[in-house]
Design an enzyme around this catalytic site. Structure first.
Site, short mmCIF file in Angstrom:
data_model
loop_
_atom_site.label_atom_id
_atom_site.label_comp_id
_atom_site.label_asym_id
_atom_site.label_seq_id
_atom_site.Cartn_x
_atom_site.Cartn_y
_atom_site.Cartn_z
N GLY A 243 -3.90 -29.80 -29.87
CA GLY A 243 -4.07 -31.14 -30.39
C GLY A 243 -4.91 -32.10 -29.57
N PRO A 283 -4.60 -25.13 -26.87
CA PRO A 283 -5.75 -25.92 -27.31
C PRO A 283 -6.73 -25.07 -28.11
CG PRO A 283 -5.96 -25.31 -25.00
CD PRO A 283 -4.60 -24.87 -25.44
N CYS A 352 -24.20 -28.33 -54.75
CA CYS A 352 -24.31 -28.96 -56.05
C CYS A 352 -23.12 -29.90 -56.24
CB CYS A 352 -24.32 -27.87 -57.10
SG CYS A 352 -25.18 -28.38 -58.54
N1 LLP Z 1 -1.30 -24.80 -32.31
C1 LLP Z 1 -0.89 -24.94 -33.58
C2 LLP Z 1 0.45 -24.48 -33.94
C3 LLP Z 1 -1.72 -25.55 -34.53
O1 LLP Z 1 -1.30 -25.70 -35.77
C4 LLP Z 1 -3.02 -25.96 -34.14
C5 LLP Z 1 -3.93 -26.55 -35.11
C6 LLP Z 1 -3.42 -25.76 -32.81
C7 LLP Z 1 -2.53 -25.18 -31.92
C8 LLP Z 1 -4.77 -26.16 -32.31
O2 LLP Z 1 -5.00 -27.52 -32.45
P1 LLP Z 1 -6.29 -28.19 -31.76
O3 LLP Z 1 -6.12 -28.09 -30.26
O4 LLP Z 1 -7.48 -27.45 -32.21
O5 LLP Z 1 -6.25 -29.58 -32.25
N2 LLP Z 1 -9.02 -28.27 -39.52
C9 LLP Z 1 -8.63 -29.48 -38.79
C10 LLP Z 1 -7.69 -29.16 -37.66
C11 LLP Z 1 -6.46 -28.41 -38.10
C12 LLP Z 1 -5.58 -28.05 -36.95
C13 LLP Z 1 -4.50 -27.15 -37.39
N3 LLP Z 1 -3.66 -26.70 -36.34
C14 LLP Z 1 -9.89 -30.19 -38.30
O6 LLP Z 1 -10.98 -29.70 -38.55
O7 LLP Z 1 -9.81 -31.25 -37.69
#
Ligand code: LLP
Length: 423
Positions: A243, A283, A352
């Site tokens: 996150g 991450p 499109c």
């Molecule tokens: N761990 C779990 C359980 C998760 O659900 C996620 C992301 C992560 C780790 C990694 O999160 P990050 O560090 O990348 O924020 N498609 C969206 C983001 C969806 C994230 C879903 N889960 C976007 O493009 O912003």
């Protein structure tokens, strides 16, 4: 802020901005576009490795790369080489990571509806952890675990912390499809059920409070709730999920993985977590987002009364984030990267669909025209991994650069690739 300073802040670590070109990993973006065509994803290997190493240093062993953010064989091997586990959320991600040669013992399996076949496969190959999400999964696992196929798991809990980009609110009750609720007592019951099962080791708890989070307060709150919850349980691991946010546009600034790890450490200590408990994280974005850029070629410039539309040869199929989340990006003209960006255009794709907008108000030099090469920085996360074949547009190629050399890690899709599923 000058175009050059904005660009430099957003580009990968090795980027060099010249008068008439941009180098990444010592390789000219203009040459890459000429050699591999556009649209093109370009990743800086030095940045990828540096972010992985930073994550490994910031957390304990078991810290994972969230592969949903960007996955291909090379990326899985790179993250594994650097000492990260790999978090997969589906059988497809698990399959790719294992094919890439990552040992199952370094893979963490997630999912709020893991298919029986996925659970079976995960147990068969002996993954590092399954992160158990719900009671139906526990029932399914009970039929699959055996002395030959023991289960090492965490349970995913919902701490009731809802993180937003610039704020967090504590919600009394959770409304999410993921994990076991703490307040309802479900998490407690899940622990009891798993502990009553033979051949199951429950190592601890996992939570994920959201994505693209800039403020540390949400993570600190999460840690406090989790540490309080597991007091006296004798667990050996606490995972704070992923996150960590990244800067996408001028003026944004984000915490580093190191700062994030420190904030989490301080919070675990303040909450009185036993130092023997491993503190891990997952991450995704913070590892890959800034390491990647996308190159496009301008194909049409259309002034209308209200604005000018500038169309490039990609769009929502290679970057759906603006359409899905209203996410902002910056655009630069690769041949004039230092020039003042004095003209605003709406940067659109070739799909499109009117909503196919990459940047609602993009600032570019007045000289940018049909044929110009455009770079959008910070497209390394959730771009290729969320790419589609909408309008039967083939997905772009992916290049890794480093040490003055480029290598193709995913070739551009062809119409034959797209046709191969016809029965
Ligand atoms: N761990 C779990 C359980 C998760 O659900 C996620 C992301 C992560 C780790 C990694 O999160 P990050 O560090 O990348 O924020 N498609 C969206 C983001 C969806 C994230 C879903 N889960 C976007 O493009 O912003």
């Amino acid at each position: 802020m000058s175009a050059e300073s904005i660009l430099t802040a957003l580009l990968p670590d090795t980027a060099e901005v010249l008068d008439d070109d941009v180098l990444i990993g010592g390789v000219s973006l203009r040459h890459l576009a000429a050699r591999y065509g556009t649209p093109l994803f370009v990743y800086d290997e030095v940045t990828l490795r540096a972010r992985c190493a930073e994550a490994v240093a910031a957390f304990d062993d078991g810290v994972a790369f969230a592969s949903k953010s960007f996955l291909c064989g090379e990326m899985a091997r790179l993250a594994h080489d650097e000492g990260l586990c790999i978090d997969v959320a589906t059988g497809g991600e698990l399959d790719l990571v294992l094919r890439a040669g990552v040992p199952a013992s370094r893979v963490i399996v997630h999912g709020n509806n893991k298919l029986p076949s996925e659970l079976e496969h995960a147990l068969e190959v002996g993954v590092h952890r399954i992160v158990v999400d719900n009671f139906d999964e526990i029932a399914r696992l009970a039929t699959l675990v055996s002395p030959e196929q023991p289960l090492d798991c965490l349970i995913r809990v919902t701490p009731g912390v809802e993180a937003h980009t610039h704020e967090f609110v504590r919600t009394g009750q959770e409304d999410t499809k993921f994990g076991f609720s703490l307040v309802s007592g479900d998490a407690r019951r899940a622990i009891d059920e798993l502990r009553a099962m033979a051949h199951v080791t429950l190592h601890g708890v996992h939570a994920h409070i959201g994505s693209q989070i800039f403020e540390m307060a949400g993570f600190e709150e999460e840690v406090k709730i989790l540490v309080d919850f597991i007091a006296g349980e004798g667990f050996d691991e606490l995972c704070v999920g992923g996150g960590l946010g990244v800067a996408y546009v001028a003026g944004e600034s984000s915490k580093s993985l190191t700062q994030w790890g420190e904030a989490v450490r301080v919070a675990t200590r303040a909450a009185g977590l036993d130092v023997a408990v491993r503190v891990t994280a997952e991450p995704g974005r913070a590892i890959v987002a800034q390491a990647g850029v996308t190159l496009y070629t301008v194909g049409a410039v259309k002034p209308v009364t209200q604005r000018t539309y500038m169309a490039v040869d990609g769009g929502m199929s290679d970057n759906p984030r603006p359409v899905l989340y209203g996410s902002g990006y910056e655009a630069f003209d690769v041949a004039t990267p230092r020039a003042a960006r004095t003209r605003s255009v709406r940067l659109v794709g070739r799909h499109c669909e009117s909503g196919d907008v990459l940047i609602d108000t993009a600032w570019l030099p007045a000289t940018t025209a049909v044929g110009s090469l455009i770079v959008t920085p910070v497209t390394g996360a959730y771009g290729y991994s969320m790419a589609s074949n909408y309008n039967r547009v083939p997905r772009p190629a992916v290049i890794f650069v480093g040490g003055g050399a480029a290598r193709l890690v995913l070739r551009r899709e062809t119409f034959d690739d797209l046709a191969r599923l016809e029965a």
